[in-house]
Design a protein around this motif. Structure first.
Motif, PDB file in Angstrom:
ATOM      1  N   LEU A  10      51.602  35.128  48.912  1.00  0.00           N
ATOM      2  CA  LEU A  10      50.650  33.915  49.543  1.00  0.00           C
ATOM      3  C   LEU A  10      51.823  32.552  49.935  1.00  0.00           C
ATOM      4  O   LEU A  10      51.887  31.874  50.902  1.00  0.00           O
ATOM      5  N   SER A  11      52.867  32.706  49.001  1.00  0.00           N
ATOM      6  CA  SER A  11      53.639  31.378  48.930  1.00  0.00           C
ATOM      7  C   SER A  11      54.815  31.545  50.367  1.00  0.00           C
ATOM      8  O   SER A  11      55.335  30.693  50.781  1.00  0.00           O
ATOM      9  N   ARG A  12      54.846  32.646  50.928  1.00  0.00           N
ATOM     10  CA  ARG A  12      55.464  32.852  52.053  1.00  0.00           C
ATOM     11  C   ARG A  12      54.788  32.282  53.285  1.00  0.00           C
ATOM     12  O   ARG A  12      55.405  32.027  54.390  1.00  0.00           O
ATOM     13  N   VAL A  13      53.653  32.302  53.294  1.00  0.00           N
ATOM     14  CA  VAL A  13      52.717  31.939  54.411  1.00  0.00           C
ATOM     15  C   VAL A  13      51.976  30.335  54.116  1.00  0.00           C
ATOM     16  O   VAL A  13      51.456  29.966  55.207  1.00  0.00           O
ATOM     17  N   MET A  14      52.041  30.074  52.971  1.00  0.00           N
ATOM     18  CA  MET A  14      51.461  28.624  52.692  1.00  0.00           C
ATOM     19  C   MET A  14      52.290  27.963  51.685  1.00  0.00           C
ATOM     20  O   MET A  14      53.268  28.612  51.118  1.00  0.00           O
ATOM     21  N   ARG A  15      52.151  26.628  51.672  1.00  0.00           N
ATOM     22  CA  ARG A  15      52.755  25.622  50.644  1.00  0.00           C
ATOM     23  C   ARG A  15      52.574  26.448  49.060  1.00  0.00           C
ATOM     24  O   ARG A  15      51.546  26.873  48.756  1.00  0.00           O
ATOM     25  N   LEU A  16      53.741  26.283  48.339  1.00  0.00           N
ATOM     26  CA  LEU A  16      53.538  27.079  47.044  1.00  0.00           C
ATOM     27  C   LEU A  16      52.570  26.299  45.984  1.00  0.00           C
ATOM     28  O   LEU A  16      51.756  27.230  45.463  1.00  0.00           O
ATOM     29  N   PRO A  17      52.100  24.890  46.100  1.00  0.00           N
ATOM     30  CA  PRO A  17      50.980  24.622  45.363  1.00  0.00           C
ATOM     31  C   PRO A  17      49.703  25.303  45.724  1.00  0.00           C
ATOM     32  O   PRO A  17      48.902  25.347  44.647  1.00  0.00           O
ATOM     33  N   VAL A  18      49.496  25.236  47.171  1.00  0.00           N
ATOM     34  CA  VAL A  18      48.326  26.006  47.517  1.00  0.00           C
ATOM     35  C   VAL A  18      48.307  27.221  47.195  1.00  0.00           C
ATOM     36  O   VAL A  18      47.058  27.744  46.867  1.00  0.00           O
ATOM     37  N   ALA A  19      49.405  28.140  47.308  1.00  0.00           N
ATOM     38  CA  ALA A  19      49.349  29.547  46.647  1.00  0.00           C
ATOM     39  C   ALA A  19      48.934  29.603  45.291  1.00  0.00           C
ATOM     40  O   ALA A  19      48.145  30.548  44.930  1.00  0.00           O
ATOM     41  N   ILE A  20      49.545  28.741  44.381  1.00  0.00           N
ATOM     42  CA  ILE A  20      49.387  28.648  42.818  1.00  0.00           C
ATOM     43  C   ILE A  20      47.916  28.475  42.758  1.00  0.00           C
ATOM     44  O   ILE A  20      47.156  29.051  41.867  1.00  0.00           O
ATOM     45  N   GLY A  21      47.275  27.558  43.408  1.00  0.00           N
ATOM     46  CA  GLY A  21      45.881  27.151  43.334  1.00  0.00           C
ATOM     47  C   GLY A  21      45.079  28.364  43.687  1.00  0.00           C
ATOM     48  O   GLY A  21      43.935  28.674  43.139  1.00  0.00           O
ATOM     49  N   GLY A  22      45.335  28.874  44.787  1.00  0.00           N
ATOM     50  CA  GLY A  22      44.534  30.071  45.170  1.00  0.00           C
ATOM     51  C   GLY A  22      44.493  31.278  44.256  1.00  0.00           C
ATOM     52  O   GLY A  22      43.432  31.839  44.004  1.00  0.00           O
ATOM     53  N   ILE A  23      45.600  31.391  43.945  1.00  0.00           N
ATOM     54  CA  ILE A  23      45.896  32.598  42.811  1.00  0.00           C
ATOM     55  C   ILE A  23      45.151  32.374  41.583  1.00  0.00           C
ATOM     56  O   ILE A  23      44.492  33.283  40.916  1.00  0.00           O
ATOM     57  N   ALA A  24      45.089  30.922  41.101  1.00  0.00           N
ATOM     58  CA  ALA A  24      44.262  30.382  40.006  1.00  0.00           C
ATOM     59  C   ALA A  24      42.871  30.891  40.171  1.00  0.00           C
ATOM     60  O   ALA A  24      42.189  31.283  39.213  1.00  0.00           O
ATOM     61  N   ILE A  25      42.466  30.481  41.177  1.00  0.00           N
ATOM     62  CA  ILE A  25      40.960  30.704  41.699  1.00  0.00           C
ATOM     63  C   ILE A  25      40.643  32.381  41.750  1.00  0.00           C
ATOM     64  O   ILE A  25      39.687  32.502  40.991  1.00  0.00           O
ATOM     65  N   ALA A  26      41.452  33.256  42.141  1.00  0.00           N
ATOM     66  CA  ALA A  26      41.399  34.508  42.156  1.00  0.00           C
ATOM     67  C   ALA A  26      41.236  35.197  40.851  1.00  0.00           C
ATOM     68  O   ALA A  26      40.496  35.853  40.432  1.00  0.00           O
ATOM     69  N   PHE A  27      42.277  34.482  39.679  1.00  0.00           N
ATOM     70  CA  PHE A  27      42.326  35.087  38.726  1.00  0.00           C
ATOM     71  C   PHE A  27      40.956  34.574  37.940  1.00  0.00           C
ATOM     72  O   PHE A  27      40.334  35.662  37.080  1.00  0.00           O
ATOM     73  N   ALA A  28      40.403  33.261  37.851  1.00  0.00           N
ATOM     74  CA  ALA A  28      39.302  33.141  37.404  1.00  0.00           C
ATOM     75  C   ALA A  28      38.130  33.843  37.803  1.00  0.00           C
ATOM     76  O   ALA A  28      37.132  34.558  37.255  1.00  0.00           O
ATOM     77  N   ALA A  29      38.079  34.297  39.142  1.00  0.00           N
ATOM     78  CA  ALA A  29      37.174  35.007  39.864  1.00  0.00           C
ATOM     79  C   ALA A  29      37.103  36.624  39.400  1.00  0.00           C
ATOM     80  O   ALA A  29      35.990  37.166  39.126  1.00  0.00           O
ATOM     81  N   LEU A  30      38.187  36.923  39.030  1.00  0.00           N
ATOM     82  CA  LEU A  30      38.364  38.613  38.581  1.00  0.00           C
ATOM     83  C   LEU A  30      37.813  38.263  36.942  1.00  0.00           C
ATOM     84  O   LEU A  30      36.999  39.539  36.745  1.00  0.00           O
TER      85      LEU A  30
END
Length: 158
Positions: A10-30
């Motif tokens: 994700l960090s290749r296609v968006m800013r790193l902070p946005v990628a980290i936030g998106g992955i954190a939400i996916a982590f909670a969703a799992l």
């Protein structure tokens, strides 16, 4: 999977902070799919995901995130018997501390994971990390890009 594959992708296609936030939400969703339902617990899972994401980005790999997650689970479950609360898991525990008292301070079935104590502890770890700038990206320099954070360091063997 989250910090070793998805976050760099994700960090290749968006800013790193946005990628980290998106992955954190996916982590909670799992974790939600696995049974987590308490709103404060989901907030804490997201904060934990942010912590693991920042550790992975700062370290240039998953070792720091893996170690932090493993250490928390081992101490919580095997060391102190805090999960499940009350009781202890199928592997046992060195000590069985059953948290009692107000639900929002750990006295529920979710224990520390759905408590304000956990929220405060995670924020106490995250806020300084987010405010701190490493020497490489000190005052007056640009924020690190995904390429800077995820590329091998000249000081670190690849």
């Amino acid at each position: 999977m989250f910090r070793g594959w998805l976050q760099p992708l994700l960090s290749r296609v968006m800013r790193l902070p946005v990628a980290i936030g998106g992955i954190a939400i996916a982590f909670a969703a799992l974790h939600m799919l696995a049974g987590a339902r308490d709103p404060l617990g989901l907030i804490n899972l997201t904060l934990g995901g942010l912590l693991f994401g920042v550790l992975a980005a700062r370290g240039g790999g998953i070792a720091g995130a893996f170690a932090a997650h493993f250490a928390w689970n081992a101490i919580e479950q095997l060391g102190l018997g805090l999960d499940p609360n009350p009781g202890f898991g199928s592997f046992g525990a060195l000590i069985d501390l059953d948290l009692v008292g107000a639900v929002r301070w750990g006295g529920s079935d979710d224990g520390l994971n759905a408590s304000w104590a956990m929220t405060i502890a995670l924020c106490a770890l995250l806020v300084p990390m987010l405010l701190q700038r490493s020497g490489k990206f000190g005052a007056g320099s640009a924020s690190p890009t995904a390429h800077d954070v995820l590329s091998p360091s000249p000081h670190r063997p690849t």
